[in-house]
Design a protein around this motif. Structure first.
Motif: not given
Length: 167
Positions: A99-109, A129-142
Motif C-alpha cells: 500500500v502506498l499511503n503517505s509515501g514515507t516507506t517508499l521514499i526511504y526505500g 491511497r493518494s495521501h502522499k506527504n512526499y513526491p513519490v508515485k507508483a509507476d505500476f499500481k493495482g
C-alpha cells in the motif's frame, strides 16, 4: 473480515491486478535479461514473490527477489536488503510495497537504492491511497483508492483467500 471493514478486492481480483502489474513490468523491461524485484518486508515482499511467479510464466526474464527491511516507525534507521548492492548494481529494479499511503516507506526505500547506480528504477504497489506527504508515485499500481486519512487499508495474503480491506 474484521468488524466494520469493507472488502475492496477479493482473491480473484488481487490475482488479476498482480497479472496486470506483471505484464506492465515486463513491457517496461522487455529488453532486459534480468530484473530485481525489491519487496518491502512483509506484505511488499509477499507481493514481490507473487509478481515473480507471474513474470516467470509470461517472460524469459531472470527475476531476482530482494527483501527490503525498513523500520516503518523509524524510517531513518538503517535499511537492510537480502541482496548485496553489487547484485543489483546497473540492473533494472522495481521497489514494491503493498500500500502506498503517505509515501514515507517508499521514499526511504527509494533513497536507499539511490546509493547504488541502477540501470532502471521503478515502483509498484497493489493499492495507491493518494495521501502522499512526499513526491513519490507508483509507476505500476493495482488500484487507486480515495479514502479518508483516518481509514486503514489492510492487505491480507492468505494462501487461497487474499483480500484487501478498508477499515
Amino acid at each position: 473480515m474484521e468488524n466494520n471493514s469493507v472488502l475492496i478486492l477479493n482473491n480473484e481480483q488481487i490475482n488479476h491486478k498482480i497479472k496486470r502489474i506483471a505484464y506492465q513490468i515486463y513491457e517496461s523491461n522487455v529488453d532486459e535479461e534480468q530484473i530485481i524485484l525489491a519487496g518491502i518486508a512483509k506484505s511488499g515482499f509477499e507481493l514481490a514473490q507473487k509478481l515473480q511467479a507471474e513474470l516467470e510464466k509470461i517472460s524469459d526474464l531472470e527475476v531476482l527477489l530482494c527483501e527490503v527491511k525498513i523500520n516503518k516507525k523509524k524510517p531513518l534507521d538503517p535499511i537492510t536488503t537480502s541482496l548485496p548492492p553489487e547484485d543489483y548494481r546497473d540492473k533494472a529494479l522495481v521497489l514494491i510495497d503493498d500500500v502506498l499511503n503517505s509515501g514515507t516507506t517508499l521514499i526511504y526505500g527509494v533513497r536507499h537504492f539511490l546509493d547504488v547506480p541502477l540501470k532502471k528504477f521503478k515502483t509498484a504497489v497493489l493499492v495507491d491511497r493518494s495521501h502522499k506527504n512526499y513526491p513519490v508515485k507508483a509507476d505500476f499500481k493495482g488500484i487507486s483508492l480515495s479514502t479518508s486519512i483516518h481509514e486503514t487499508v489492510k492487505v491480507h495474503f492468505n494462501k487461497d483467500a487474499a483480500r484487501v480491506e478498508l477499515i
